[in-house]
Every structure is written in structure tokens, then in C-alpha cells.
Design a protein around this motif. Structure first.
Motif, mmCIF file in Angstrom:
data_model
loop_
_atom_site.group_PDB
_atom_site.id
_atom_site.type_symbol
_atom_site.label_atom_id
_atom_site.label_comp_id
_atom_site.label_asym_id
_atom_site.label_seq_id
_atom_site.Cartn_x
_atom_site.Cartn_y
_atom_site.Cartn_z
ATOM 1 N N VAL A 52 0.817 -1.212 0.000
ATOM 2 C CA VAL A 52 0.000 0.000 0.000
ATOM 3 C C VAL A 52 0.852 1.263 0.000
ATOM 4 N N HIS A 53 2.100 1.172 0.441
ATOM 5 C CA HIS A 53 3.084 2.239 0.284
ATOM 6 C C HIS A 53 4.396 1.849 0.959
ATOM 7 N N ASP A 54 5.477 2.049 0.264
ATOM 8 C CA ASP A 54 6.835 1.900 0.806
ATOM 9 C C ASP A 54 7.070 0.609 1.578
ATOM 10 N N GLY A 55 6.622 -0.525 1.054
ATOM 11 C CA GLY A 55 6.859 -1.804 1.709
ATOM 12 C C GLY A 55 5.869 -2.163 2.800
ATOM 13 N N TRP A 56 4.824 -1.350 2.954
ATOM 14 C CA TRP A 56 3.787 -1.640 3.944
ATOM 15 C C TRP A 56 2.826 -2.633 3.294
ATOM 16 N N LEU A 57 2.987 -3.908 3.637
ATOM 17 C CA LEU A 57 2.240 -4.966 2.974
ATOM 18 C C LEU A 57 0.973 -5.308 3.737
ATOM 19 N N ILE A 58 -0.096 -5.529 3.003
ATOM 20 C CA ILE A 58 -1.349 -6.054 3.549
ATOM 21 C C ILE A 58 -1.597 -7.374 2.835
ATOM 22 N N PHE A 59 -1.821 -8.417 3.625
ATOM 23 C CA PHE A 59 -1.910 -9.773 3.096
ATOM 24 C C PHE A 59 -3.344 -10.247 2.959
ATOM 25 N N GLY A 60 -3.606 -10.958 1.882
ATOM 26 C CA GLY A 60 -4.865 -11.659 1.727
ATOM 27 C C GLY A 60 -4.841 -12.899 2.602
ATOM 28 N N LEU A 61 -5.981 -13.256 3.132
ATOM 29 C CA LEU A 61 -6.093 -14.429 3.996
ATOM 30 C C LEU A 61 -7.025 -15.458 3.385
ATOM 31 N N PRO A 62 -6.862 -16.703 3.792
ATOM 32 C CA PRO A 62 -7.820 -17.725 3.376
ATOM 33 C C PRO A 62 -9.184 -17.442 4.014
ATOM 34 N N PRO A 63 -10.211 -18.205 3.656
ATOM 35 C CA PRO A 63 -11.509 -18.000 4.306
ATOM 36 C C PRO A 63 -11.356 -17.959 5.824
ATOM 37 N N ALA A 64 -12.146 -17.137 6.451
ATOM 38 C CA ALA A 64 -12.012 -16.897 7.890
ATOM 39 C C ALA A 64 -13.326 -17.167 8.611
ATOM 40 N N GLU A 65 -13.222 -17.216 9.924
ATOM 41 C CA GLU A 65 -14.404 -17.348 10.774
ATOM 42 C C GLU A 65 -14.122 -16.587 12.060
ATOM 43 N N VAL A 66 -15.161 -16.257 12.790
ATOM 44 C CA VAL A 66 -15.005 -15.604 14.093
ATOM 45 C C VAL A 66 -15.891 -16.330 15.094
ATOM 46 N N ALA A 67 -15.371 -16.526 16.284
ATOM 47 C CA ALA A 67 -16.130 -17.163 17.361
ATOM 48 C C ALA A 67 -16.191 -16.187 18.535
ATOM 49 N N ILE A 68 -17.301 -16.177 19.228
ATOM 50 C CA ILE A 68 -17.476 -15.315 20.398
ATOM 51 C C ILE A 68 -17.486 -16.212 21.626
ATOM 52 N N HIS A 69 -16.507 -16.029 22.499
ATOM 53 C CA HIS A 69 -16.384 -16.853 23.696
ATOM 54 C C HIS A 69 -16.741 -16.041 24.933
ATOM 55 N N PRO A 70 -17.341 -16.664 25.941
ATOM 56 C CA PRO A 70 -17.614 -15.946 27.190
ATOM 57 C C PRO A 70 -16.311 -15.670 27.935
ATOM 58 N N ASP A 71 -16.242 -14.544 28.634
ATOM 59 C CA ASP A 71 -15.064 -14.193 29.414
ATOM 60 C C ASP A 71 -15.462 -13.172 30.466
ATOM 61 N N GLU A 72 -14.605 -12.972 31.428
ATOM 62 C CA GLU A 72 -14.845 -11.977 32.477
ATOM 63 C C GLU A 72 -14.525 -10.569 32.013
ATOM 64 N N LYS A 73 -13.819 -10.431 30.883
ATOM 65 C CA LYS A 73 -13.445 -9.113 30.390
ATOM 66 C C LYS A 73 -13.705 -9.013 28.894
ATOM 67 N N ASN A 74 -13.795 -7.780 28.424
ATOM 68 C CA ASN A 74 -13.956 -7.503 27.003
ATOM 69 C C ASN A 74 -12.607 -7.126 26.393
ATOM 70 N N ASP A 75 -12.599 -6.868 25.111
ATOM 71 C CA ASP A 75 -11.433 -6.381 24.377
ATOM 72 C C ASP A 75 -10.266 -7.363 24.386
ATOM 73 N N VAL A 76 -10.567 -8.659 24.404
ATOM 74 C CA VAL A 76 -9.550 -9.697 24.278
ATOM 75 C C VAL A 76 -9.802 -10.400 22.954
ATOM 76 N N ARG A 77 -8.755 -10.499 22.134
ATOM 77 C CA ARG A 77 -8.884 -11.147 20.840
ATOM 78 C C ARG A 77 -7.725 -12.112 20.651
ATOM 79 N N GLU A 78 -7.944 -13.150 19.881
ATOM 80 C CA GLU A 78 -6.890 -14.081 19.517
ATOM 81 C C GLU A 78 -6.953 -14.281 18.011
ATOM 82 N N PHE A 79 -5.824 -14.603 17.426
ATOM 83 C CA PHE A 79 -5.739 -14.808 15.979
ATOM 84 C C PHE A 79 -5.021 -16.123 15.725
#
Length: 135
Positions: A52-79
């Protein structure tokens, strides 16, 4: 057909009658050595990308999914990346001198952690769960 707000390539029309504005997902991996990790995604994992500019690469990904898990806190993500054969993936990564953890059997699949050149860990697993269709 429709175009996104940046004039990027045309996006396919939705065939479900909805005109939802969500057209994809964008994940970010923070790294102490972003250049090395970008090279890893480009040269080792062979993900397609745009510069997108000067070596700043954005990668395409294979098909994805998202799961919502219960937790005691918000704003936690895993990849995680997913693969069809985690044993073959580990063998390929080791052949390319990529550090891999031991395999761990989880209720949802077989998991390995690879170490990125920048030092961060990235989970890759072979799912045991059903895969949803793409949105």
C-alpha cells in the motif's frame, strides 16, 4: 456489482438480498520487527499481498471465521491460522527453520505455535469443529 468507498476492485453483489456494508475483516499483528514478519508472511507462508506504500504490505487471507467466547473481560482477541494437516504444516515449517512448539490436542483441534522472525508467537491449528460457510 458495487464498489467500496476507496474505489478498489469491484465487489460481488450479495445474493441474499442484504445490502450490509461489511465486506471483509482486517486483522493486525503487532510486531517488534514488522519488516521481518512481513517477509515471513510473503516468502515463507506465500500469502498474496498488496504494497500500500513503501513496503507496507497487507496480506490476503484464506476463508475466515469468528467465534465469540464468554469471558470476564472484554477487548480480548486471539488470531489463529487454520490448516488441513497440522503435522504436514509443522514438517514444512521445520524444513524452513521455523521454530515450532510441541503439538497440543485441544477440544477444538490440534494446535502448534510457530515463532515469527520478530519473536511473536502465532497459533496454527487443524480444526476438529465444523466450518461455517463464508459470509
Amino acid at each position: 456489482r458495487r464498489r467500496d468507498h476507496q474505489g478498489s476492485p469491484e465487489l460481488p453483489d450479495r445474493d441474499d438480498g442484504l445490502s450490509m456494508a461489511i465486506t471483509g475483516a482486517h486483522s493486525i499483528i503487532y510486531s517488534k520487527n514488522a519488516d521481518a514478519d512481513r517477509a515471513f508472511f510473503r516468502d515463507v507462508l506465500k500469502f498474496p499481498f498488496v504494497d500500500v506504500h513503501d513496503g507496507w504490505l497487507i496480506f490476503g487471507l484464506p476463508p475466515a471465521e469468528v467465534a465469540i467466547h464468554p469471558d470476564e473481560k472484554n477487548d480480548v482477541r486471539e488470531f489463529y491460522l487454520m490448516c488441513d494437516d497440522v503435522h504436514a504444516f509443522v514438517a514444512e515449517m521445520k524444513a524452513k527453520s521455523v521454530e515450532c512448539s510441541e503439538l497440543h490436542q485441544q477440544p477444538w483441534g490440534m494446535l502448534v505455535q510457530i515463532t515469527l522472525p520478530g519473536g511473536g508467537k502465532l497459533g496454527v491449528y487443524q480444526p476438529r469443529h465444523a466450518r461455517p460457510p463464508a459470509a
